[in-house]
Design a protein around this motif. Sequence first.
Motif, PDB file in Angstrom:
ATOM      1  N   TYR A  33       0.814  -1.212   0.000  1.00 15.15           N
ATOM      2  CA  TYR A  33       0.000   0.000   0.000  1.00 15.15           C
ATOM      3  C   TYR A  33       0.844   1.257   0.000  1.00 15.15           C
ATOM      4  CZ  TYR A  33       0.823  -0.011   5.103  1.00 15.15           C
ATOM      5  OH  TYR A  33       1.386  -0.025   6.352  1.00 15.15           O
ATOM      6  N   ALA A  41      -3.989   3.558  -0.287  1.00 15.92           N
ATOM      7  CA  ALA A  41      -4.151   3.012  -1.629  1.00 15.92           C
ATOM      8  C   ALA A  41      -3.515   1.628  -1.670  1.00 15.92           C
ATOM      9  CB  ALA A  41      -3.497   3.922  -2.666  1.00 15.92           C
ATOM     10  N   VAL A  43      -2.143  -1.248  -3.738  1.00 14.93           N
ATOM     11  CA  VAL A  43      -1.628  -1.264  -5.103  1.00 14.93           C
ATOM     12  C   VAL A  43      -1.264  -2.648  -5.633  1.00 14.93           C
ATOM     13  CG1 VAL A  43      -0.852   1.129  -5.023  1.00 14.93           C
ATOM     14  CG2 VAL A  43       0.711  -0.676  -4.309  1.00 14.93           C
ATOM     15  N   HIS A  44      -1.032  -3.607  -4.742  1.00 15.44           N
ATOM     16  CA  HIS A  44      -0.590  -4.918  -5.234  1.00 15.44           C
ATOM     17  C   HIS A  44      -0.797  -5.960  -4.141  1.00 15.44           C
ATOM     18  CE1 HIS A  44       1.631  -7.628  -7.812  1.00 15.44           C
ATOM     19  NE2 HIS A  44       2.524  -7.862  -6.880  1.00 15.44           N
ATOM     20  N   LEU A  76      -8.386   3.578  -1.650  1.00 12.32           N
ATOM     21  CA  LEU A  76      -8.282   3.610  -3.099  1.00 12.32           C
ATOM     22  C   LEU A  76      -7.829   2.216  -3.525  1.00 12.32           C
ATOM     23  CD1 LEU A  76      -8.424   5.245  -5.714  1.00 12.32           C
ATOM     24  CD2 LEU A  76      -6.055   5.939  -5.307  1.00 12.32           C
ATOM     25  N   VAL A  78      -6.485   0.327  -6.070  1.00 11.80           N
ATOM     26  CA  VAL A  78      -5.763   0.274  -7.335  1.00 11.80           C
ATOM     27  C   VAL A  78      -5.562  -1.181  -7.759  1.00 11.80           C
ATOM     28  CG1 VAL A  78      -3.602   0.900  -8.497  1.00 11.80           C
ATOM     29  CG2 VAL A  78      -4.600   2.453  -6.796  1.00 11.80           C
ATOM     30  N   CYS A  79      -5.295  -2.039  -6.801  1.00 14.59           N
ATOM     31  CA  CYS A  79      -5.087  -3.466  -7.052  1.00 14.59           C
ATOM     32  C   CYS A  79      -6.394  -4.093  -7.552  1.00 14.59           C
ATOM     33  CB  CYS A  79      -4.650  -4.138  -5.755  1.00 14.59           C
ATOM     34  SG  CYS A  79      -4.617  -5.935  -5.829  1.00 14.59           S
ATOM     35  N   SER A  83     -10.219  -4.200  -5.731  1.00 21.82           N
ATOM     36  CA  SER A  83     -11.410  -3.587  -6.313  1.00 21.82           C
ATOM     37  C   SER A  83     -12.491  -4.633  -6.576  1.00 21.82           C
ATOM     38  CB  SER A  83     -11.070  -2.804  -7.582  1.00 21.82           C
ATOM     39  OG  SER A  83     -10.556  -3.642  -8.580  1.00 21.82           O
TER      40      SER A  83
END
Length: 105
Positions: A33, A41, A43-44, A76, A78-79, A83
């Motif tokens: 994050y 966020a 992210v992965h 947020l 992003v990953c 989502s």
Amino acid sequence: MSEKRAAAEVSDHPEADRYEATIDGEVAGFAQYIRTKDLIAFVHTVVEPAFEGRGVDSALVRTSLDEARAAGVSVLAVCPFYSGWIARHPEYQDLLYAERSKVTD
């Protein structure tokens, strides 16, 4: 007879900017994050192949989102896993970051 499997234990590791899931002391997966004061966020997300199919990814998401809610920060996603998971769990959709700016070009 089915073998009983240990549940993943999830904890935040802010020094590494990630949540880690461990099973029997071994890192089974993590969620990377980027965090600010008001936003986190994701992210992965990675689950090690030896631990796939054991709910590690869902444990990471649920724990990290529960902690975001407790801290009062927006999320947020992003990953793609995050989502998709949030889309399937409407009780977490209120955490999603919403653009608040009224500025237009």
